[in-house]
Design a protein around this motif. Structure first.
Motif, PDB file in Angstrom:
ATOM      1  N   LYS A 126       0.662  -1.233  -0.203  1.00  0.00           N
ATOM      2  CA  LYS A 126       0.002   0.026   0.247  1.00  0.00           C
ATOM      3  C   LYS A 126       0.856   1.315  -0.056  1.00  0.00           C
ATOM      4  N   GLY A 127       2.200   0.970  -0.160  1.00  0.00           N
ATOM      5  CA  GLY A 127       3.043   2.350  -0.084  1.00  0.00           C
ATOM      6  C   GLY A 127       3.175   2.809   1.322  1.00  0.00           C
ATOM      7  N   LYS A 128       3.008   2.022   2.392  1.00  0.00           N
ATOM      8  CA  LYS A 128       3.378   2.658   3.697  1.00  0.00           C
ATOM      9  C   LYS A 128       4.915   2.434   4.144  1.00  0.00           C
ATOM     10  N   ARG A 129       5.460   3.347   4.540  1.00  0.00           N
ATOM     11  CA  ARG A 129       7.115   3.106   4.793  1.00  0.00           C
ATOM     12  C   ARG A 129       7.178   2.845   6.312  1.00  0.00           C
ATOM     13  N   GLU A 130       8.288   2.127   6.308  1.00  0.00           N
ATOM     14  CA  GLU A 130       8.706   1.890   7.692  1.00  0.00           C
ATOM     15  C   GLU A 130      10.344   2.042   7.654  1.00  0.00           C
ATOM     16  N   GLU A 131      10.758   3.054   8.457  1.00  0.00           N
ATOM     17  CA  GLU A 131      12.155   3.108   8.380  1.00  0.00           C
ATOM     18  C   GLU A 131      13.092   1.960   9.028  1.00  0.00           C
ATOM     19  N   ILE A 132      14.092   1.668   8.297  1.00  0.00           N
ATOM     20  CA  ILE A 132      15.231   0.562   8.521  1.00  0.00           C
ATOM     21  C   ILE A 132      16.023   1.031   9.253  1.00  0.00           C
ATOM     22  N   PRO A 133      16.228   0.448  10.418  1.00  0.00           N
ATOM     23  CA  PRO A 133      17.435   1.124  11.494  1.00  0.00           C
ATOM     24  C   PRO A 133      19.019   0.654  11.003  1.00  0.00           C
ATOM     25  N   GLU A 134      19.658   1.599  11.099  1.00  0.00           N
ATOM     26  CA  GLU A 134      21.009   1.529  10.709  1.00  0.00           C
ATOM     27  C   GLU A 134      21.669   0.271  10.695  1.00  0.00           C
ATOM     28  N   ARG A 135      21.625  -0.384  12.143  1.00  0.00           N
ATOM     29  CA  ARG A 135      21.986  -1.578  12.527  1.00  0.00           C
ATOM     30  C   ARG A 135      21.674  -2.879  11.562  1.00  0.00           C
ATOM     31  N   CYS A 136      20.786  -2.479  10.913  1.00  0.00           N
ATOM     32  CA  CYS A 136      20.236  -3.387   9.827  1.00  0.00           C
ATOM     33  C   CYS A 136      20.549  -3.555   8.368  1.00  0.00           C
ATOM     34  N   ILE A 137      21.559  -2.394   8.274  1.00  0.00           N
ATOM     35  CA  ILE A 137      22.084  -2.190   7.051  1.00  0.00           C
ATOM     36  C   ILE A 137      23.653  -2.164   7.028  1.00  0.00           C
ATOM     37  N   GLU A 138      24.032  -3.161   6.159  1.00  0.00           N
ATOM     38  CA  GLU A 138      25.497  -3.116   6.171  1.00  0.00           C
ATOM     39  C   GLU A 138      25.948  -2.733   4.471  1.00  0.00           C
ATOM     40  N   VAL A 139      26.857  -1.597   4.626  1.00  0.00           N
ATOM     41  CA  VAL A 139      27.194  -1.146   3.514  1.00  0.00           C
ATOM     42  C   VAL A 139      28.390  -2.229   2.705  1.00  0.00           C
ATOM     43  N   GLY A 140      27.900  -2.348   1.224  1.00  0.00           N
ATOM     44  CA  GLY A 140      28.924  -3.084   0.613  1.00  0.00           C
ATOM     45  C   GLY A 140      29.821  -2.583  -0.269  1.00  0.00           C
ATOM     46  N   GLY A 141      30.421  -3.143  -1.274  1.00  0.00           N
ATOM     47  CA  GLY A 141      31.203  -2.484  -2.235  1.00  0.00           C
ATOM     48  C   GLY A 141      30.681  -1.887  -3.362  1.00  0.00           C
ATOM     49  N   THR A 142      31.698  -1.303  -4.345  1.00  0.00           N
ATOM     50  CA  THR A 142      31.208  -0.823  -5.425  1.00  0.00           C
ATOM     51  C   THR A 142      32.075  -1.384  -6.331  1.00  0.00           C
ATOM     52  N   GLY A 143      31.444  -1.393  -7.875  1.00  0.00           N
ATOM     53  CA  GLY A 143      32.074  -2.229  -9.007  1.00  0.00           C
ATOM     54  C   GLY A 143      31.718  -1.677 -10.214  1.00  0.00           C
ATOM     55  N   SER A 144      32.218  -2.089 -11.208  1.00  0.00           N
ATOM     56  CA  SER A 144      31.760  -1.749 -12.700  1.00  0.00           C
ATOM     57  C   SER A 144      31.822  -3.316 -13.554  1.00  0.00           C
ATOM     58  N   THR A 145      31.042  -2.883 -14.629  1.00  0.00           N
ATOM     59  CA  THR A 145      30.754  -4.182 -15.301  1.00  0.00           C
ATOM     60  C   THR A 145      30.838  -3.695 -16.746  1.00  0.00           C
ATOM     61  N   MET A 146      31.453  -4.288 -17.770  1.00  0.00           N
ATOM     62  CA  MET A 146      31.409  -3.661 -19.136  1.00  0.00           C
ATOM     63  C   MET A 146      31.383  -5.122 -19.963  1.00  0.00           C
TER      64      MET A 146
END
Length: 290
Positions: free
Chosen positions: A216-236
């Motif tokens: 229905k489009g209702k939002r619920e903020e995700i706590p920072e502790r539930c997010i693990e930042v990953g890496g970056t990359g490229s593909t070609m």
């Protein structure tokens, strides 16, 4: 002349390294020796020999007919070409400029027997040199500080209940028009765990927002502790080149044993490109960023 300049490069590199050693001594309050200082000295010596010595020889040639304003003109040449290293090695340009100023001062000190300007002209030469050196230093310092303070302003909408790796494919020329909410760029992740956008990857301190979104489009903020930042990359591959960023969603208390099997899996970059119709699998080539 070349031997003279090489000795100047050696002395300037020693002074450059000694300066950072003294800075560390003041900050730490105790005498120390670090292998990093050796690396710093070698890098400085390499740069002054490869770049500083030719610049100094060029400066001597261009200013040899000047008398009263030779010092200021030579200082300007050294500093402006030192600052030009920003075009080659952006992050180290400030240190390259500092090394250029030290090289110039050591070079002039070793040529002190040459006729030097006196009185008012000497003061004006010194002022001109300070302006030529301090102005680009200040600009490079402010530029570096601004880049360090730059922050990412992305907002991610993730299907409620999704657990695992999320991949954002950037610089897709045919991606939907980017959405924004205030200052934030909005990325709507699909049920498969990815999104495509025409925007390039954001850079800076990560201050993004993450939300679960239900049907229905209702939002619920995700706590920072539930997010693990990953890496970056490229593909070609044949006719395409894209970059990507990744992060993982999942709070330990919300992950059961069955979810653990899928955690960090998510769709691969190859799967996403195949899903988006970018390439045939046999043509795929992956190039990770360092």
């Amino acid at each position: 002349m070349l031997i003279f300049k090489l000795k100047t490069a050696l002395y300037a590199s020693l002074i450059f390294t000694l300066g950072f050693w003294l800075l560390g001594l003041v900050q730490e309050g105790e005498i120390f020796f670090s292998f990093i200082l050796v690396i710093m000295f070698l890098y400085c010596l390499f740069g002054t020999v490869i770049y500083g010595v030719p610049v100094s020889i060029l400066s001597d040639y261009l200013t040899k007919k000047l008398v009263q304003w030779r010092f200021a003109a030579a200082g300007f040449i050294h500093t402006i070409l030192g600052a030009a290293t920003y075009l080659i090695m952006e992050g180290l340009a400030f240190f390259a400029l500092l090394a250029a100023v030290i090289f110039f001062m050591v070079d002039e000190w070793r040529k002190w027997d040459r006729e030097m300007p006196a009185g008012k002209i000497a003061a004006m030469n010194a002022a001109a040199f300070l302006l030529a050196g301090l102005l680009p230093m200040g600009i490079l310092w402010m530029q570096g500080k601004a880049e360090m303070e730059e922050k990412t302003i992305d907002l991610y909408l993730i299907p409620k209940g999704y657990v695992g790796q999320v991949t954002i494919m950037h610089e897709f020329e045919y991606a939907p028009e980017p959405e924004t909410e205030g200052k934030y760029d909005v990325f709507s992740v699909n049920n498969k765990g990815y999104a495509v956008t025409a925007l390039p990857p954001s850079e800076g301190l990560i201050e993004d927002l993450y939300y679960f979104v239900d049907e229905k489009g209702k939002r619920e903020e995700i706590p920072e502790r539930c997010i693990e930042v990953g890496g970056t990359g490229s593909t070609m591959g044949d006719g395409y080149e894209y970059s990507y960023t990744q992060f993982t969603v999942g709070c330990s208390e919300n992950i059961n044993q069955e979810d653990l099997y899928y955690l960090n899996e998510g769709p691969s970059v190859e799967d996403i490109l195949y899903e988006e119709g970018v390439f045939d699998r046999e043509e795929y080539q992956f190039v990770p960023k360092e």
